[in-house]
Design a protein around this motif. Structure first.
Motif, PDB file in Angstrom:
ATOM      1  N   ASP A   1      16.649  12.840   2.048  1.00 35.38           N
ATOM      2  CA  ASP A   1      17.140  13.804   0.934  1.00 35.38           C
ATOM      3  C   ASP A   1      18.082  14.939   1.784  1.00 35.38           C
ATOM      4  O   ASP A   1      18.906  15.517   1.055  1.00 35.38           O
ATOM      5  CB  ASP A   1      16.073  14.598   0.413  1.00 35.38           C
ATOM      6  CG  ASP A   1      15.042  13.596  -0.291  1.00 35.38           C
ATOM      7  OD1 ASP A   1      15.690  12.696  -1.161  1.00 35.38           O
ATOM      8  OD2 ASP A   1      13.884  13.754  -0.545  1.00 35.38           O
ATOM      9  N   ILE A   2      17.888  15.450   2.826  1.00 35.94           N
ATOM     10  CA  ILE A   2      18.372  16.203   3.688  1.00 35.94           C
ATOM     11  C   ILE A   2      18.786  15.960   4.813  1.00 35.94           C
ATOM     12  O   ILE A   2      17.756  15.447   5.693  1.00 35.94           O
ATOM     13  CB  ILE A   2      17.785  17.645   3.487  1.00 35.94           C
ATOM     14  CG1 ILE A   2      17.600  18.088   2.145  1.00 35.94           C
ATOM     15  CG2 ILE A   2      18.591  18.860   4.261  1.00 35.94           C
ATOM     16  CD1 ILE A   2      16.793  19.521   2.090  1.00 35.94           C
ATOM     17  N   VAL A   3      19.936  15.809   5.412  1.00 39.24           N
ATOM     18  CA  VAL A   3      20.281  15.581   7.107  1.00 39.24           C
ATOM     19  C   VAL A   3      20.827  16.797   7.459  1.00 39.24           C
ATOM     20  O   VAL A   3      21.959  17.353   7.093  1.00 39.24           O
ATOM     21  CB  VAL A   3      21.149  14.415   7.055  1.00 39.24           C
ATOM     22  CG1 VAL A   3      21.669  14.237   8.315  1.00 39.24           C
ATOM     23  CG2 VAL A   3      20.690  13.211   6.433  1.00 39.24           C
ATOM     24  N   CYS A   4      20.117  17.299   8.705  1.00 38.44           N
ATOM     25  CA  CYS A   4      20.670  18.472   9.334  1.00 38.44           C
ATOM     26  C   CYS A   4      21.113  18.169  10.567  1.00 38.44           C
ATOM     27  O   CYS A   4      20.643  17.151  11.242  1.00 38.44           O
ATOM     28  CB  CYS A   4      19.482  19.655   9.332  1.00 38.44           C
ATOM     29  SG  CYS A   4      18.726  20.100   7.878  1.00 38.44           S
ATOM     30  N   ILE A   5      22.222  19.077  11.130  1.00 35.73           N
ATOM     31  CA  ILE A   5      22.825  18.751  12.302  1.00 35.73           C
ATOM     32  C   ILE A   5      22.526  20.043  13.094  1.00 35.73           C
ATOM     33  O   ILE A   5      23.070  21.034  12.888  1.00 35.73           O
ATOM     34  CB  ILE A   5      24.165  18.608  12.269  1.00 35.73           C
ATOM     35  CG1 ILE A   5      24.495  17.690  11.350  1.00 35.73           C
ATOM     36  CG2 ILE A   5      24.830  18.424  13.649  1.00 35.73           C
ATOM     37  CD1 ILE A   5      24.240  15.969  11.765  1.00 35.73           C
ATOM     38  N   ALA A   6      21.273  19.807  13.997  1.00 33.76           N
ATOM     39  CA  ALA A   6      20.589  21.303  14.256  1.00 33.76           C
ATOM     40  C   ALA A   6      20.938  21.330  15.824  1.00 33.76           C
ATOM     41  O   ALA A   6      21.321  20.451  16.435  1.00 33.76           O
ATOM     42  CB  ALA A   6      19.432  21.426  13.996  1.00 33.76           C
ATOM     43  N   ASP A   7      20.542  22.555  16.515  1.00 32.76           N
ATOM     44  CA  ASP A   7      20.570  22.677  17.871  1.00 32.76           C
ATOM     45  C   ASP A   7      19.206  23.214  18.351  1.00 32.76           C
ATOM     46  O   ASP A   7      18.104  23.339  17.535  1.00 32.76           O
ATOM     47  CB  ASP A   7      21.664  23.474  18.487  1.00 32.76           C
ATOM     48  CG  ASP A   7      21.544  24.891  17.983  1.00 32.76           C
ATOM     49  OD1 ASP A   7      20.464  25.511  17.609  1.00 32.76           O
ATOM     50  OD2 ASP A   7      22.784  25.546  17.574  1.00 32.76           O
TER      51      ASP A   7
ATOM     52  N   SER B   1      34.824  20.126   5.815  1.00 31.63           N
ATOM     53  CA  SER B   1      34.045  18.929   5.341  1.00 31.63           C
ATOM     54  C   SER B   1      32.900  18.667   6.243  1.00 31.63           C
ATOM     55  O   SER B   1      32.041  17.743   5.851  1.00 31.63           O
ATOM     56  CB  SER B   1      35.116  17.800   5.190  1.00 31.63           C
ATOM     57  OG  SER B   1      35.619  17.299   6.664  1.00 31.63           O
ATOM     58  N   VAL B   2      32.730  19.121   7.336  1.00 35.90           N
ATOM     59  CA  VAL B   2      31.791  18.795   8.581  1.00 35.90           C
ATOM     60  C   VAL B   2      30.942  19.944   8.244  1.00 35.90           C
ATOM     61  O   VAL B   2      31.241  21.236   8.691  1.00 35.90           O
ATOM     62  CB  VAL B   2      32.320  18.658   9.675  1.00 35.90           C
ATOM     63  CG1 VAL B   2      31.331  18.498  10.894  1.00 35.90           C
ATOM     64  CG2 VAL B   2      33.419  17.455   9.988  1.00 35.90           C
ATOM     65  N   LEU B   3      29.659  19.607   7.686  1.00 32.17           N
ATOM     66  CA  LEU B   3      28.791  20.990   7.318  1.00 32.17           C
ATOM     67  C   LEU B   3      27.429  20.778   8.477  1.00 32.17           C
ATOM     68  O   LEU B   3      27.323  19.663   9.214  1.00 32.17           O
ATOM     69  CB  LEU B   3      28.062  20.554   6.186  1.00 32.17           C
ATOM     70  CG  LEU B   3      29.170  20.478   4.788  1.00 32.17           C
ATOM     71  CD1 LEU B   3      28.688  20.414   3.525  1.00 32.17           C
ATOM     72  CD2 LEU B   3      29.984  21.872   4.983  1.00 32.17           C
ATOM     73  N   CYS B   4      26.683  21.709   8.463  1.00 33.39           N
ATOM     74  CA  CYS B   4      25.503  21.737   9.365  1.00 33.39           C
ATOM     75  C   CYS B   4      24.420  20.942   8.510  1.00 33.39           C
ATOM     76  O   CYS B   4      23.269  20.621   9.367  1.00 33.39           O
ATOM     77  CB  CYS B   4      25.149  23.272   9.807  1.00 33.39           C
ATOM     78  SG  CYS B   4      24.730  24.190   8.299  1.00 33.39           S
TER      79      CYS B   4
ATOM     80  N   ASP C   1      30.094  26.101  13.820  1.00 35.26           N
ATOM     81  CA  ASP C   1      29.955  24.542  13.876  1.00 35.26           C
ATOM     82  C   ASP C   1      30.915  23.997  12.540  1.00 35.26           C
ATOM     83  O   ASP C   1      31.528  23.047  12.654  1.00 35.26           O
ATOM     84  CB  ASP C   1      28.592  23.966  13.793  1.00 35.26           C
ATOM     85  CG  ASP C   1      28.041  24.304  14.851  1.00 35.26           C
ATOM     86  OD1 ASP C   1      28.528  24.486  16.131  1.00 35.26           O
ATOM     87  OD2 ASP C   1      26.565  24.175  14.925  1.00 35.26           O
ATOM     88  N   GLU C   2      30.948  24.870  11.531  1.00 35.11           N
ATOM     89  CA  GLU C   2      31.717  24.738  10.331  1.00 35.11           C
ATOM     90  C   GLU C   2      33.081  24.995  10.301  1.00 35.11           C
ATOM     91  O   GLU C   2      33.719  24.900   9.288  1.00 35.11           O
ATOM     92  CB  GLU C   2      30.761  25.119   9.097  1.00 35.11           C
ATOM     93  CG  GLU C   2      29.478  24.416   8.963  1.00 35.11           C
ATOM     94  CD  GLU C   2      28.798  24.828   7.544  1.00 35.11           C
ATOM     95  OE1 GLU C   2      29.158  25.658   6.924  1.00 35.11           O
ATOM     96  OE2 GLU C   2      27.746  23.957   7.195  1.00 35.11           O
TER      97      GLU C   2
END
Length: 641
Positions: free
Chosen positions: A254-260, A491-494, A485-486
């Protein structure tokens, strides 16, 4: 868009050239009368140019009005017809100016291509264009025919390579090869026939090929290309959209996060508040140097870079196992030095094949960087010195969804490294200049100034559908933390959400199917119109020939048979057979380029077969009717001999 405009533009050039030819044939006698009455040749040329410019302006105005009306009606009825609402907010003055510029360019190229026709007409010296006999090529026939064959073989072989991204340039080169084969191959065949024993036997059937060799080859070529576009280029896009994977397969989360590392508080808070199913995997950002098909010049700025998800081999196997419990892990052949990589192109089956990196794409070695994109990169010397961007060897690749096709292969693909190298790569950011990508001395390493870690966690979330909106609302703070990061690429989201992606996917598929179906119908109509134009241009000649053969004692049935065989063989059967052969070859090439599996091929053929049958049958029936009417007009209705 470019992939659709180029074939359409090519066909438009054919049509304009042929219509210009037909128009001049109809007007030739009038031009001869004007010259006989004393009009100067330059004055006549001025009036001819004025006629064509006037026709151009009329077509622009009428076409613009009709097109705008059709577009407005389509927008109003889109939700009712297609199930999605398609607005016109993006269609403004700039779009119309670009369209007009493209049309004017097509007309310019068409008139330049037709220049030899104007010269051959030799206006002012011949008032009967039908008396002009076209010369067949005499020299270099075999050589040029072989060159054309080699071009066709080369383009088909290159088209099946994923790294060539189904380039429309290869198709245009293939069209050039077809022309050479048809033009010089037909000439070679006819000249051999003239020297053989069956020359007189086939003279009547092949009369137009001998007398109008260039025009006949041009018509056969144009009809072949048009039908090829119908059977392959546009039908493949439509069918592939119909057999593409289901939404739940393409977006398993449902949700994909790119985190640190600093996002632990937000993520743990979400899990506690909503009791979500959350899986976290180690990752790192991987950038590729060139993310566009366009080739930039030396004086132009660096191309925009792409951003992808770097993971270890063990993480890859864990992700695959989570999607399919029957998955059996096998070695990917990766090395501890990180020279070899495995790529997962996250896109569905309706999207054309795309390489990981477009810089020096023919080498099959993407130029990538461990970390976020650097603005000042010395990519030209990447093989000579350490610039932070390295050529990697792709030992394996697949097309499909593992975390979600949120950017359809342009961004957020998976780049898999060996476990040993991935552990080393996680520390590379500490020694890399964020502006140039090059190694940086220890004394110059300043966090968030000259060095920066970037994303380190791939977070996959599944939750109740009723809670998705609230979760997204709570991720506002998460987005604020990742403004940097954005910043490079909007087009590249967090984080990405399945709901938004599915909405865009449905619109894209509906539009792809609807637009390609409309273009297929339009091209089929163009095919029939060109055959009709060919009949009209040769009607008077065929009427003269019919009267001559009648006087020589040939029966009506035999004369009709000659006309039918001539028209059906060379303007339906031959172009259709060639188009089917070429379409099958290119369909197989795309199967290879998109890494289709046997089930995908079976599903495609199951739709392709009836679609081809309808296209070929409808065209055949219409052309047969046209030929019947044509024969009636040529022979008349009262003769019974």
């Amino acid at each position: 868009m470019l992939n659709a405009i180029l074939p359409l533009g090519l066909i438009s050039v054919f049509i304009i050239v042929i219509l210009s030819f037909y128009y001049l044939r109809c007007r030739a006698k009038n031009y001869g009368i004007f010259l006989t009455l004393g009009m100067r040749k330059k004055t006549l040329q001025y009036f001819i140019a004025l006629e064509f410019v006037s026709l151009l302006l009329i077509t622009l105005v009428l076409g613009g009005c009709l097109g705008t009306g059709a577009l407005y009606l389509f927008s109003k009825k889109s939700e009712e017809l297609l199930g999605v609402n398609i607005g016109l907010s993006e269609v403004g003055v700039v779009a119309y100016l670009k369209s007009i510029g493209t049309i004017l360019l097509i007309y310019l190229i068409s008139f330049m291509a037709a220049r030899d026709i104007f010269v051959d007409f030799n206006i002012g010296k011949s008032t009967d264009l039908k008396a002009i006999r076209e010369k067949m090529p005499v020299r270099w026939r075999k050589g040029l025919m072989m060159i054309g064959i080699l071009i066709c073989i080369y383009t088909i072989n290159e088209y099946q390579q994923l790294r060539n991204f189904e380039s429309v340039v290869l198709l245009l080169l293939f069209f050039a090869g077809i022309f050479m084969v048809l033009r010089y191959g037909m000439a070679e065949y006819l000249i051999k026939e003239r020297r053989g024993r069956n020359y007189l036997k086939k003279l009547l059937i092949h009369n137009q090929l001998f007398h109008r060799s260039r025009t006949s080859a041009g018509y056969i070529y144009a009809l072949t290309v048009i039908e090829f576009c119908v059977l392959f280029y546009f039908s493949f896009q439509m069918i592939s959209a119909g057999i593409a994977e289901d939404e739940d397969v393409l977006y398993p989360y449902d949700i994909v996060c790119i985190a640190d590392d600093g996002d632990e508080d937000i993520l743990s808070g979400l899990q506690e508040k909503y009791e979500t199913e959350m899986d976290t995997y180690p990752m790192l950002r991987v950038s590729n140097y060139d993310s566009t098909e366009r080739r930039e010049g030396i004086s132009e700025p660096d191309p925009p870079q792409g951003q992808h998800i770097g993971i270890s081999e063990s993480t890859y196997h864990a992700l695959k196992k989570k999607l399919d419990s029957s998955y059996q892990a096998a070695s990917l052949g990766l090395d501890a030095e990180g020279e070899n990589i495995y790529v997962v192109h996250q896109q569905d089956k309706s999207v054309k094949a795309q390489p990981l990196d477009y810089y020096q794409v023919s080498a099959r070695e993407p130029l990538i960087h461990i970390g976020q994109p650097c603005e000042y990169v010395d990519a030209i010397h990447a093989k000579r010195k350490d610039v932070g961007y390295y050529y990697k060897n792709i030992v394996g690749e697949e097309i499909g969804s593992v975390t979600g096709v949120f950017r359809q292969g342009l961004r957020e693909n998976l780049v898999v490294f060996s476990d040993a190298y991935f552990a080393q790569a996680q520390e590379i950011w500490k020694m890399t200049n964020i502006w140039t990508g090059e190694p940086i001395p220890e004394e110059e390493r300043i966090p968030d100034v000259t060095i920066r870690q970037g994303p380190t966690k791939l977070v996959l979330i599944n939750a109740d559908q009723e809670e998705i909106a609230d979760i997204v609302s709570d991720l506002a703070e998460f987005r604020e933390r990742h403004v940097y990061d954005e910043a490079y690429d909007a087009s590249v989201l967090c984080y990405y959400t399945k709901q938004d992606a599915i909405k865009d996917l449905r619109t894209e598929r509906v539009m792809k199917i609807a637009m390609n179906l409309l273009v297929m119908i339009a091209f089929s109509v163009i095919y029939i119109v060109l055959v009709g134009i060919r009949m009209l241009t040769e009607m008077e000649n065929n009427q003269r020939r019919a009267r001559f053969l009648e006087c020589m004692g040939m029966r009506r049935k035999e004369r009709i048979g000659i006309i039918r065989r001539e028209l059906l063989c060379y303007y339906y059967v031959l172009p259709m057979v060639l188009a089917m052969i070429f379409a099958l070859l290119y369909t197989g090439a795309v199967f290879c380029a998109r890494l289709y599996q046997p089930d995908d091929i079976h599903n495609y053929i199951r739709i392709m077969a009836p679609l081809w049958g309808i296209c070929i049958s409808v065209s055949g029936v219409v052309i047969w009717c046209l030929v019947t009417i044509y024969v009636y007009k040529v022979e008349g209705k009262d003769e019974r001999k």
